[in-house]
Design a protein around this motif. Structure first.
Motif, PDB file in Angstrom:
ATOM      1  N   TRP A  48       0.992  -1.334  -0.061  1.00  0.00           N
ATOM      2  CA  TRP A  48      -0.127   0.058   0.015  1.00  0.00           C
ATOM      3  C   TRP A  48       0.717   1.402  -0.053  1.00  0.00           C
ATOM      4  O   TRP A  48       2.116   1.345   0.606  1.00  0.00           O
ATOM      5  CB  TRP A  48      -0.988   0.025   1.187  1.00  0.00           C
ATOM      6  CG  TRP A  48      -1.516  -1.387   1.675  1.00  0.00           C
ATOM      7  CD1 TRP A  48      -1.280  -1.988   2.659  1.00  0.00           C
ATOM      8  CD2 TRP A  48      -2.417  -2.318   0.931  1.00  0.00           C
ATOM      9  NE1 TRP A  48      -1.678  -3.134   2.827  1.00  0.00           N
ATOM     10  CE2 TRP A  48      -2.606  -3.397   1.706  1.00  0.00           C
ATOM     11  CE3 TRP A  48      -2.893  -1.810  -0.334  1.00  0.00           C
ATOM     12  CZ2 TRP A  48      -3.201  -4.414   1.344  1.00  0.00           C
ATOM     13  CZ3 TRP A  48      -3.775  -3.222  -0.738  1.00  0.00           C
ATOM     14  CH2 TRP A  48      -3.770  -4.355  -0.086  1.00  0.00           C
ATOM     15  N   PRO A  49       0.264   2.451  -0.660  1.00  0.00           N
ATOM     16  CA  PRO A  49       0.948   3.561  -0.347  1.00  0.00           C
ATOM     17  C   PRO A  49       0.915   3.968   1.031  1.00  0.00           C
ATOM     18  O   PRO A  49       0.141   3.479   1.787  1.00  0.00           O
ATOM     19  CB  PRO A  49       0.042   4.653  -1.222  1.00  0.00           C
ATOM     20  CG  PRO A  49      -0.733   3.783  -2.173  1.00  0.00           C
ATOM     21  CD  PRO A  49      -0.849   2.380  -1.413  1.00  0.00           C
ATOM     22  N   PRO A  55      -6.264   0.151   4.275  1.00  0.00           N
ATOM     23  CA  PRO A  55      -5.077  -0.834   4.729  1.00  0.00           C
ATOM     24  C   PRO A  55      -3.876  -0.167   5.016  1.00  0.00           C
ATOM     25  O   PRO A  55      -3.151  -0.678   5.834  1.00  0.00           O
ATOM     26  CB  PRO A  55      -4.989  -1.579   3.139  1.00  0.00           C
ATOM     27  CG  PRO A  55      -5.635  -0.882   2.277  1.00  0.00           C
ATOM     28  CD  PRO A  55      -6.661  -0.109   3.050  1.00  0.00           C
ATOM     29  N   GLY A  56      -3.416   1.035   4.589  1.00  0.00           N
ATOM     30  CA  GLY A  56      -2.195   1.650   4.889  1.00  0.00           C
ATOM     31  C   GLY A  56      -2.097   2.026   6.474  1.00  0.00           C
ATOM     32  O   GLY A  56      -1.131   1.715   7.170  1.00  0.00           O
ATOM     33  N   VAL A  57      -3.352   2.544   6.954  1.00  0.00           N
ATOM     34  CA  VAL A  57      -3.448   2.897   8.160  1.00  0.00           C
ATOM     35  C   VAL A  57      -3.455   1.515   9.029  1.00  0.00           C
ATOM     36  O   VAL A  57      -2.914   1.397   9.979  1.00  0.00           O
ATOM     37  CB  VAL A  57      -4.973   3.743   8.460  1.00  0.00           C
ATOM     38  CG1 VAL A  57      -5.339   3.909   9.709  1.00  0.00           C
ATOM     39  CG2 VAL A  57      -4.806   4.976   7.680  1.00  0.00           C
ATOM     40  N   GLY A  82       7.103  -0.091  -2.575  1.00  0.00           N
ATOM     41  CA  GLY A  82       8.144   0.559  -3.452  1.00  0.00           C
ATOM     42  C   GLY A  82       9.385   1.172  -2.493  1.00  0.00           C
ATOM     43  O   GLY A  82      10.310   1.731  -2.987  1.00  0.00           O
ATOM     44  N   GLU A  83       9.373   1.296  -1.076  1.00  0.00           N
ATOM     45  CA  GLU A  83      10.246   1.783  -0.321  1.00  0.00           C
ATOM     46  C   GLU A  83      11.377   0.761  -0.013  1.00  0.00           C
ATOM     47  O   GLU A  83      12.559   1.070   0.106  1.00  0.00           O
ATOM     48  CB  GLU A  83       9.812   2.214   1.063  1.00  0.00           C
ATOM     49  CG  GLU A  83       8.877   3.291   0.985  1.00  0.00           C
ATOM     50  CD  GLU A  83       8.520   3.932   2.494  1.00  0.00           C
ATOM     51  OE1 GLU A  83       8.028   5.113   2.304  1.00  0.00           O
ATOM     52  OE2 GLU A  83       8.585   3.179   3.286  1.00  0.00           O
ATOM     53  N   LEU A  84      10.955  -0.502   0.072  1.00  0.00           N
ATOM     54  CA  LEU A  84      11.910  -1.719   0.409  1.00  0.00           C
ATOM     55  C   LEU A  84      11.810  -2.693  -0.962  1.00  0.00           C
ATOM     56  O   LEU A  84      13.014  -2.973  -1.493  1.00  0.00           O
ATOM     57  CB  LEU A  84      11.921  -2.505   1.500  1.00  0.00           C
ATOM     58  CG  LEU A  84      13.051  -3.343   1.945  1.00  0.00           C
ATOM     59  CD1 LEU A  84      14.409  -2.612   1.835  1.00  0.00           C
ATOM     60  CD2 LEU A  84      12.493  -4.129   3.014  1.00  0.00           C
ATOM     61  N   VAL A  85      10.590  -2.925  -1.386  1.00  0.00           N
ATOM     62  CA  VAL A  85      10.387  -3.799  -2.279  1.00  0.00           C
ATOM     63  C   VAL A  85       9.269  -3.470  -2.957  1.00  0.00           C
ATOM     64  O   VAL A  85       8.055  -2.477  -2.367  1.00  0.00           O
ATOM     65  CB  VAL A  85      10.104  -5.332  -1.949  1.00  0.00           C
ATOM     66  CG1 VAL A  85      11.187  -5.859  -0.990  1.00  0.00           C
ATOM     67  CG2 VAL A  85       8.907  -5.313  -0.889  1.00  0.00           C
ATOM     68  N   PRO A  86       8.861  -3.797  -4.277  1.00  0.00           N
ATOM     69  CA  PRO A  86       7.622  -3.249  -4.801  1.00  0.00           C
ATOM     70  C   PRO A  86       6.280  -3.671  -4.229  1.00  0.00           C
ATOM     71  O   PRO A  86       6.379  -4.700  -3.483  1.00  0.00           O
ATOM     72  CB  PRO A  86       7.827  -3.782  -6.381  1.00  0.00           C
ATOM     73  CG  PRO A  86       9.058  -4.223  -6.563  1.00  0.00           C
ATOM     74  CD  PRO A  86       9.627  -4.658  -5.203  1.00  0.00           C
ATOM     75  N   ASN A 203      -3.410  -6.197 -14.452  1.00  0.00           N
ATOM     76  CA  ASN A 203      -3.152  -6.275 -13.126  1.00  0.00           C
ATOM     77  C   ASN A 203      -2.162  -5.111 -12.702  1.00  0.00           C
ATOM     78  O   ASN A 203      -0.981  -5.109 -13.489  1.00  0.00           O
ATOM     79  CB  ASN A 203      -2.494  -7.821 -12.930  1.00  0.00           C
ATOM     80  CG  ASN A 203      -2.111  -7.840 -11.436  1.00  0.00           C
ATOM     81  OD1 ASN A 203      -2.602  -7.463 -10.649  1.00  0.00           O
ATOM     82  ND2 ASN A 203      -1.161  -8.798 -11.309  1.00  0.00           N
ATOM     83  N   LEU A 204      -2.444  -4.195 -12.062  1.00  0.00           N
ATOM     84  CA  LEU A 204      -1.872  -3.114 -11.536  1.00  0.00           C
ATOM     85  C   LEU A 204      -1.774  -2.929 -10.080  1.00  0.00           C
ATOM     86  O   LEU A 204      -2.630  -3.311  -9.340  1.00  0.00           O
ATOM     87  CB  LEU A 204      -2.203  -1.818 -12.200  1.00  0.00           C
ATOM     88  CG  LEU A 204      -2.275  -1.684 -13.842  1.00  0.00           C
ATOM     89  CD1 LEU A 204      -2.889  -0.462 -14.116  1.00  0.00           C
ATOM     90  CD2 LEU A 204      -0.472  -1.448 -14.073  1.00  0.00           C
ATOM     91  N   ALA A 205      -0.588  -2.577  -9.477  1.00  0.00           N
ATOM     92  CA  ALA A 205      -0.576  -2.105  -7.930  1.00  0.00           C
ATOM     93  C   ALA A 205      -1.375  -0.852  -7.687  1.00  0.00           C
ATOM     94  O   ALA A 205      -1.725  -0.194  -8.618  1.00  0.00           O
ATOM     95  CB  ALA A 205       1.232  -2.050  -7.599  1.00  0.00           C
ATOM     96  N   PRO A 206      -1.891  -0.884  -6.386  1.00  0.00           N
ATOM     97  CA  PRO A 206      -2.619   0.174  -6.147  1.00  0.00           C
ATOM     98  C   PRO A 206      -1.961   1.456  -6.413  1.00  0.00           C
ATOM     99  O   PRO A 206      -2.821   2.562  -6.960  1.00  0.00           O
ATOM    100  CB  PRO A 206      -2.734   0.066  -4.496  1.00  0.00           C
ATOM    101  CG  PRO A 206      -2.772  -1.450  -4.596  1.00  0.00           C
ATOM    102  CD  PRO A 206      -1.684  -1.800  -5.673  1.00  0.00           C
ATOM    103  N   GLY A 207      -0.802   1.781  -6.318  1.00  0.00           N
ATOM    104  CA  GLY A 207      -0.336   2.926  -6.207  1.00  0.00           C
ATOM    105  C   GLY A 207      -0.018   3.347  -7.930  1.00  0.00           C
ATOM    106  O   GLY A 207       0.230   4.619  -8.217  1.00  0.00           O
ATOM    107  N   GLU A 208      -0.395   2.462  -8.783  1.00  0.00           N
ATOM    108  CA  GLU A 208      -0.532   2.747 -10.225  1.00  0.00           C
ATOM    109  C   GLU A 208      -1.744   3.182 -10.931  1.00  0.00           C
ATOM    110  O   GLU A 208      -1.765   3.435 -12.062  1.00  0.00           O
ATOM    111  CB  GLU A 208       0.420   1.629 -11.016  1.00  0.00           C
ATOM    112  CG  GLU A 208       1.817   1.440 -10.951  1.00  0.00           C
ATOM    113  CD  GLU A 208       2.168   0.164 -11.110  1.00  0.00           C
ATOM    114  OE1 GLU A 208       1.654  -0.097 -12.486  1.00  0.00           O
ATOM    115  OE2 GLU A 208       2.673  -0.577 -10.486  1.00  0.00           O
ATOM    116  N   LEU A 209      -2.971   2.948  -9.876  1.00  0.00           N
ATOM    117  CA  LEU A 209      -4.260   2.883 -10.620  1.00  0.00           C
ATOM    118  C   LEU A 209      -4.446   4.451 -10.972  1.00  0.00           C
ATOM    119  O   LEU A 209      -5.288   4.608 -12.209  1.00  0.00           O
ATOM    120  CB  LEU A 209      -5.167   2.486  -9.562  1.00  0.00           C
ATOM    121  CG  LEU A 209      -5.151   0.950  -9.187  1.00  0.00           C
ATOM    122  CD1 LEU A 209      -5.904   0.432  -8.123  1.00  0.00           C
ATOM    123  CD2 LEU A 209      -4.828  -0.039 -10.558  1.00  0.00           C
TER     124      LEU A 209
END
Length: 369
Positions: A48-49, A55-57, A82-86, A203-209
């Motif tokens: 999550w971002p 979910p991030g909270v 994205g900070e340590l792994v995608p 199929n895209l990660a949440p941060g790309e939507l």
């Protein structure tokens, strides 16, 4: 994928705990993992971002609660997507011990373990409370453990974003013909259902939507519910928000633990870690319900969003196609078949009670015929 741990990424103290856990030294591991009273430091990676509503909270709150409940003996540092792994690298990171734990959603791992999708949600499946009941009372947890065991991962429920919405569409859905060629982000088995009706799942990660929807890479996207969706900004791209979320009537978040790392903790810290996740189920679900209600109103009154509903023709086709997809899915391998059978048994047991206790009450409360 090998379940073997790679301790080069871990602290010396945790590596000792991992080694003892791998050797099966249950009595010795607490002393080694907590030797000298020093703080045990873990890494959590997420899909999550950072601080994403929902979910991030939840992920950050689990980290905070572990620190508080352990009296500072254990600290978990959160790494957002994205900070340590995608975002979609969480499973591999936990399996390989690049991180001790992760926070994510099981439907992302359908390519690694096809039946993983059942432990988030499946089309026309269980509602949140029904899902939790299946996992805790109906044998779901044991099957989930068995599914992830080859990857040296222990999964548990860790939050819930509740009933999902159907998604944001840049064009009207008036009938089945409108699904043809539709580029939609819809993970899990819902995406396969859409594909069979002519859509093109992406199929895209949440941060790309958001960018994908804005630039036309996507014609439509689902994510979660109004609270998280509004924070993502989808209402800036399109004003058409569809319901119901047939593909995800439940929103279970999962915590993934490197099994060796978890077993290397002292017994009390292991209990704290697991109970912190379990406690988050109730808190996150209540929070999501509360915030989704307010955000739905804000989307309509402040952002000009129109709530639309899939036509009956579309829902009927989605429902019948979902049965076909699930039956084919269950035939893939014995474990998938057993998970599907367990899921169906839980649904058969719980549905009559939900009908009497929930649907009938809501009808009576709202004065509907």
């Amino acid at each position: 994928m090998s379940g073997k741990s790679h301790t080069s990424h871990l602290s010396r103290r945790t590596a000792l705990g991992l080694a003892v856990g791998a050797a099966g030294g249950a009595l010795a591991s607490p002393a080694l993992a907590d030797e000298g009273g020093a703080t045990i430091e873990w890494k959590m990676v997420t899909s999550w971002p950072k601080n994403l509503p929902g979910p991030g909270v939840t992920a950050q709150r689990i980290c905070d609660r572990i620190g508080l409940m352990s009296g500072g003996r254990m600290r978990v540092r959160l790494y957002a997507a994205g900070e340590l792994v995608p975002a979609l690298g969480v499973f591999d990171a936990v399996s390989s011990a690049t991180a001790h734990m992760g926070h994510t959603a099981s439907f992302f791992w359908q390519g690694k373990a096809p039946a993983a999708v059942f432990f988030t949600a499946i089309p026309f499946g269980l509602l949140p409370q029904e899902h939790i009941t299946w996992i805790e009372q109906g044998g779901g947890q044991a099957l989930w453990d068995e599914l992830y065991a080859p990857f040296n991962i222990k999964p548990v429920m860790a939050g819930n974003t509740g009933v999902q919405m159907g998604g944001w569409y840049k064009r009207e859905i008036n009938g089945l013909a409108d699904l043809k060629g539709l580029k939609i982000r819809m993970p899990g088995l819902g995406g396969e259902v859409m594909r069979r009706l002519g859509a093109t799942p992406v199929n895209l990660a949440p941060g790309e939507l958001y960018q994908a929807l804005q630039t036309g890479v996507l014609d439509a996207t689902e994510f979660l519910g109004p609270w998280s969706d509004r924070a993502m900004g989808f209402q800036k791209v399109t004003k058409s928000y569809y319901a119901p979320g047939f593909h995800e009537p439940n929103g279970t978040g999962e915590a993934l633990f490197n099994k060796t790392a978890l077993e290397g903790l002292p017994e009390d810290l292991r209990a704290i870690v697991l109970e912190a996740c379990r406690a988050e189920n109730g808190r996150a679900l209540a929070e999501s319900e509360w915030e989704n209600a307010a955000s739905l109103q804000a989307l309509q009154e402040n952002d000009g969003v129109e709530i639309k509903f899939y036509p009956d023709e579309v829902l009927d086709a989605l429902r019948s196609t979902s049965v076909e997809v699930l039956e084919e899915f269950a035939a893939k391998d014995p474990l998938s078949g057993r998970i599907y059978a367990s899921f169906l048994a839980a649904k058969a047991r719980l549905s009559p009670w939900s009908e009497v206790a929930v649907r009938r009450f809501l009808t009576a409360r709202d004065g509907e015929a």
